[in-house]
Design a protein around this motif. Sequence first.
Motif, PDB file in Angstrom:
ATOM      1  N   LEU A 128       0.739  -1.039   0.259  1.00 26.18           N
ATOM      2  CA  LEU A 128       0.064   0.217   0.051  1.00 26.18           C
ATOM      3  C   LEU A 128       0.884   1.182  -0.077  1.00 26.18           C
ATOM      4  N   GLY A 129       1.990   1.127   0.636  1.00 30.50           N
ATOM      5  CA  GLY A 129       2.963   2.343   0.621  1.00 30.50           C
ATOM      6  C   GLY A 129       4.067   2.039   1.671  1.00 30.50           C
ATOM      7  N   VAL A 130       4.786   3.081   1.728  1.00 30.46           N
ATOM      8  CA  VAL A 130       5.922   3.257   2.758  1.00 30.46           C
ATOM      9  C   VAL A 130       5.711   4.452   3.710  1.00 30.46           C
ATOM     10  N   VAL A 131       5.910   4.438   4.996  1.00 32.75           N
ATOM     11  CA  VAL A 131       6.134   5.833   5.724  1.00 32.75           C
ATOM     12  C   VAL A 131       7.466   5.711   6.075  1.00 32.75           C
ATOM     13  N   GLU A 132       8.262   6.939   5.624  1.00 27.43           N
ATOM     14  CA  GLU A 132       9.623   7.401   5.871  1.00 27.43           C
ATOM     15  C   GLU A 132       9.650   8.317   7.128  1.00 27.43           C
ATOM     16  N   ASP A 133      10.505   8.136   8.057  1.00 27.07           N
ATOM     17  CA  ASP A 133      10.953   8.892   9.158  1.00 27.07           C
ATOM     18  C   ASP A 133      11.839  10.054   9.090  1.00 27.07           C
ATOM     19  N   THR A 134      12.867   9.786   8.204  1.00 19.46           N
ATOM     20  CA  THR A 134      14.250  10.430   8.488  1.00 19.46           C
ATOM     21  C   THR A 134      14.509  11.129   7.013  1.00 19.46           C
ATOM     22  N   GLU A 135      15.270  12.329   7.105  1.00 21.85           N
ATOM     23  CA  GLU A 135      15.541  12.922   5.850  1.00 21.85           C
ATOM     24  C   GLU A 135      16.520  12.033   5.094  1.00 21.85           C
ATOM     25  N   HIS A 138      14.165  10.029   3.205  1.00 18.25           N
ATOM     26  CA  HIS A 138      13.200  10.865   2.404  1.00 18.25           C
ATOM     27  C   HIS A 138      14.069  11.114   1.142  1.00 18.25           C
ATOM     28  N   ARG A 139      15.339  11.322   1.138  1.00 16.50           N
ATOM     29  CA  ARG A 139      15.998  11.297   0.045  1.00 16.50           C
ATOM     30  C   ARG A 139      16.018  10.211  -0.970  1.00 16.50           C
ATOM     31  N   ARG A 140      16.317   8.978  -0.276  1.00 16.70           N
ATOM     32  CA  ARG A 140      16.508   7.868  -0.888  1.00 16.70           C
ATOM     33  C   ARG A 140      15.240   7.501  -1.706  1.00 16.70           C
ATOM     34  N   TYR A 141      14.087   7.863  -1.040  1.00 17.95           N
ATOM     35  CA  TYR A 141      12.892   7.456  -1.886  1.00 17.95           C
ATOM     36  C   TYR A 141      12.611   8.343  -3.139  1.00 17.95           C
ATOM     37  N   ALA A 142      12.806   9.719  -2.614  1.00 15.39           N
ATOM     38  CA  ALA A 142      12.760  10.909  -3.798  1.00 15.39           C
ATOM     39  C   ALA A 142      13.471  10.597  -4.930  1.00 15.39           C
ATOM     40  N   GLY A 143      14.842   9.991  -4.452  1.00 18.22           N
ATOM     41  CA  GLY A 143      15.581   9.840  -5.627  1.00 18.22           C
ATOM     42  C   GLY A 143      15.523   8.610  -6.587  1.00 18.22           C
ATOM     43  N   LEU A 144      14.374   7.991  -6.407  1.00 17.62           N
ATOM     44  CA  LEU A 144      14.226   6.832  -7.134  1.00 17.62           C
ATOM     45  C   LEU A 144      13.707   7.167  -8.468  1.00 17.62           C
ATOM     46  N   ASP A 145      14.371   6.556  -9.356  1.00 18.82           N
ATOM     47  CA  ASP A 145      13.839   6.594 -10.794  1.00 18.82           C
ATOM     48  C   ASP A 145      12.515   6.748 -11.159  1.00 18.82           C
ATOM     49  N   THR A 147       8.858   5.884  -8.440  1.00 15.99           N
ATOM     50  CA  THR A 147       8.286   5.397  -7.104  1.00 15.99           C
ATOM     51  C   THR A 147       7.061   4.722  -7.431  1.00 15.99           C
ATOM     52  N   PRO A 148       6.998   3.441  -7.057  1.00 15.95           N
ATOM     53  CA  PRO A 148       6.071   2.503  -7.510  1.00 15.95           C
ATOM     54  C   PRO A 148       4.759   2.523  -6.567  1.00 15.95           C
ATOM     55  N   CYS A 149       4.973   3.298  -5.613  1.00 18.18           N
ATOM     56  CA  CYS A 149       3.867   3.179  -4.744  1.00 18.18           C
ATOM     57  C   CYS A 149       3.814   4.748  -3.818  1.00 18.18           C
ATOM     58  N   PRO A 150       2.779   4.972  -3.052  1.00 23.16           N
ATOM     59  CA  PRO A 150       3.081   6.211  -2.230  1.00 23.16           C
ATOM     60  C   PRO A 150       3.963   6.113  -1.251  1.00 23.16           C
ATOM     61  N   VAL A 151       4.715   7.123  -1.019  1.00 24.64           N
ATOM     62  CA  VAL A 151       5.711   7.524   0.209  1.00 24.64           C
ATOM     63  C   VAL A 151       5.332   8.337   1.019  1.00 24.64           C
ATOM     64  N   VAL A 152       4.725   8.386   2.013  1.00 20.31           N
ATOM     65  CA  VAL A 152       4.394   9.198   3.211  1.00 20.31           C
ATOM     66  C   VAL A 152       5.615   9.660   3.923  1.00 20.31           C
ATOM     67  N   SER A 153       6.022  10.909   3.858  1.00 15.56           N
ATOM     68  CA  SER A 153       7.455  11.093   4.445  1.00 15.56           C
ATOM     69  C   SER A 153       6.918  12.131   5.857  1.00 15.56           C
ATOM     70  N   ALA A 350      -1.588   8.498  -4.797  1.00 13.94           N
ATOM     71  CA  ALA A 350      -0.965   8.119  -6.107  1.00 13.94           C
ATOM     72  C   ALA A 350       0.434   7.772  -5.713  1.00 13.94           C
ATOM     73  N   PRO A 351       1.133   7.070  -6.894  1.00 10.75           N
ATOM     74  CA  PRO A 351       2.371   6.728  -6.401  1.00 10.75           C
ATOM     75  C   PRO A 351       3.269   7.991  -6.425  1.00 10.75           C
ATOM     76  N   GLY A 352       4.367   8.376  -5.364  1.00 10.78           N
ATOM     77  CA  GLY A 352       5.171   9.433  -5.275  1.00 10.78           C
ATOM     78  C   GLY A 352       5.165   9.989  -3.945  1.00 10.78           C
ATOM     79  N   MET A 353       5.850  11.156  -3.481  1.00  6.93           N
ATOM     80  CA  MET A 353       6.076  11.473  -2.175  1.00  6.93           C
ATOM     81  C   MET A 353       4.778  12.262  -1.647  1.00  6.93           C
ATOM     82  N   HIS A 354       4.409  12.057  -0.435  1.00  5.82           N
ATOM     83  CA  HIS A 354       3.134  12.841   0.123  1.00  5.82           C
ATOM     84  C   HIS A 354       3.553  13.082   1.430  1.00  5.82           C
TER      85      HIS A 354
END
Length: 374
Positions: A128-135, A138-145, A147-153, A350-354
């Motif tokens: 369903l997605g990822v929850v990320e806690d750290t900066e 955050h940069r690792r997920y945002a830097g993916l070519d 992002t196949p699912c939602p990432v809530v940072s 949607a897939p991407g950073m949220h």
Amino acid sequence: MEDFERARLDAYFGKIAACFAPVDRPAAFLITHLLPERPAFVRGVAGVTELRAVLPKPKSVHGGALRQVEGDGYPCDRLSRGLFSDPERAVRYLDARAAGCPVVLLDVGGYFAPSLEALCDRFSGQILGVVEDTENGHRRYAGLDKTPCPVVSVARSPLKDPEDFLVGQSVVFSTEALMRNRGDILHGRTALVIGFGKLGSSIARLLQAKGIRVAVYDIDPVRRTQTLSQGFAVTRDREAGLREAGLVLCATGSLSLRGEDFPQLRNGAYVATVTSSEDELELAGLPDVYERAHVGEHVTRYLTTGHYFYLLNGGNAVNFLHGASVGPFIFLIQAEILAASAALARGGLAPGMHEISPADRATIAATWLDYFNR
């Protein structure tokens, strides 16, 4: 933590869970620092998800907390970068714990990022997605070519600001404590802070308040202007800064010192970091001519002909040696992690950073004030 404090904390997370819990709870995998207060947070996560496994960060595991989490019935599995850097291994692991289930991944540092696309494509259930806690994460997920699912940072949330500020304070406290154990003090040394983000700026301000001369190195020109406006010296040349500093504090969340940087350190300099050595320091690139010797509790001397320096806590975050406590302010961002998990469970992102909404953050802050502003 006393019994009444545990009861209050459980009640707080119960209230947060009641505010945000989805109708259908997904399975979850939780990566976390397993510190003494953390079992209540683990139970909070279990209030909004079906918690299938806790993966404690290996260099921040408190034995009592581990026993309590396992005693509560939550499996604790061994965490390593290798577990999720190999996509096939990552898929097998999730299938062994949650085959066919909708899953939320709760991360601290981007562990799931290397295998995320494979997990979304080949896991028998649904990510369903990822929850990320750290900066850093955050940069690792945002830097993916892709992002196949939602990432809530939650890394850049205003609710994290108190934690970041206080973590910086705890880093300075632990650094000074380790130095004092050897009969050294901060005063009389120039400090170089590498990275002027939330943690680096907090560290720099506290050192300055203690009367320490502080210089800052940051690759971002915007941050360099912020550094100057706050009264710190800015070094544009990292090598020159290293040669002058008696204390180097690494706060980038990525690579602060390469192998070839260590010989540039001033003789007798202390080096400390705010995160794991694998993220902050290229110790494997250190010239082989350096001999290592433990010269104090959590202090390693690196020595070669004509040059030596001291590394604190093996290059890992020094503040975890003293509990890394930031008081009840940590519970703000932990509550936001619960809210983010519930948002992923409800779907529609949607897939991407949220990020979660300002209204949800206000609810969390108001609830926190009810429990902890006493």
